[in-house]
Scaffold this active site. Sequence first.
Site, PDB file in Angstrom:
ATOM      1  N   ASP A 161      41.883  61.998   0.221  1.00 57.67           N
ATOM      2  CA  ASP A 161      42.893  60.954   0.044  1.00 57.67           C
ATOM      3  C   ASP A 161      42.753  59.900   1.149  1.00 57.67           C
ATOM      4  OD1 ASP A 161      44.181  62.557  -2.087  1.00 57.67           O
ATOM      5  OD2 ASP A 161      44.631  63.895  -0.420  1.00 57.67           O
ATOM      6  N   HIS A 217      48.976  67.022  -0.779  1.00 53.97           N
ATOM      7  CA  HIS A 217      47.834  66.532  -1.556  1.00 53.97           C
ATOM      8  C   HIS A 217      48.227  66.572  -3.029  1.00 53.97           C
ATOM      9  CE1 HIS A 217      43.975  65.903  -3.341  1.00 53.97           C
ATOM     10  NE2 HIS A 217      44.065  67.044  -3.971  1.00 53.97           N
TER      11      HIS A 217
END
Length: 328
Positions: free
Chosen positions: A159, A187
């Site tokens: 990410d 996440h």
Amino acid sequence: TRTPVTVTVTGAAGQIGYALLFRIASGHLLGADVPVKLRLLEIPQAVKAAEGTAMELDDCAFPLLQGIDIFDDATAAFQGTNVALLVGARPRTKGMERGDLLEANGGIFKPQGEAINAGAADDVKVLVVGNPANTNALIAQSHAPDVPAARFTAMTRLDHNRALAQLSKKAGVSVADIKKMTIWGNHSATQYPDLFHAEIGGKSAAAVVNDQKWLEDDFIPTVAKRGAAIIEARGASSAASAASAAIDHVHTWVNGTAEGDWTSMAVVSDGSYGVPEGLISSFPVTTKDGEWSIVQGLEIDEFSRGRIDATVGELAEERDAVRKLGLI
Ligand code: NAX
């Protein structure tokens, strides 16, 4: 020559495993002067495929690779391991409720935590990649009472890297010019990529970009939903980029963050920034001598506060759900 480092990879026959193992063996995980021994864990049905990958690893004749052992038993696979990459997980299939998903993964990460506790090396470092990564890491960690909780981490580096890439395109700068990117929280689609503390040429990236609409309606959702966009385009989920992020995560953990920069890792909270103690949540962290610490003293404005609270709230719900299932 240095003593070899033992690296265990679970889900070794999967698509991330296929992209990951060759980079570990070629020295990108730990350094070009560090020999590695690989221990691969798979479920019995996938052992043959893992053996095929091991044949290809042999055929690369990597000078640093000092051996490959393949297991279908977690206790054996984590014996003596220094770095454990927990990639194999139970994916969500049609009709599966969140509780079912957490329960199925509890069946994987509880015994793996116990196996790490029983047999891993004293300096073991664990990275959980398999989803739901933060909560799977929490499950494994809670079954390894003899291992410091700080050794269990989950991956938000993909990410983080996705956020660097999006910002670099928008601002017309190289990713190397961007410092202090942060992914906060889980996440998952609730994650919060933070441009207020990120810097371009020493200035706040949010101020440099100066486009709140882009930040809210484009940047954050693009980063948070990038996994789905990759599946849509490629017909398969992110694999090489996920493997690359796993390499980055461990490399940074072992070798340290650069002066004036930090990274994103999901680590056990000490209560910093109002994140309940014990949750495995992504934070801005610096690393040095193989240990991480959460960057302290950042000012959190109202916008960021709301985003952080939302993603951390989701982590707390996941923790409550696995607690109810008796998994932690
Ligand atoms: P694959 O389905 O290709 O491979 C998973 C492998 O794990 C399979 O070979 C399977 O046999 C094995 N496995 C299942 N249970 C196991 C067990 N108990 N012990 C050992 N091995 C076991 O999935 P892949 O694309 O490689 O993705 C792996 C995981 O990474 C998934 O959970 C996925 O959701 C997760 N991801 C996490 C990311 C992150 O940023 N944290 C991004 C990429 C990826 O989506």
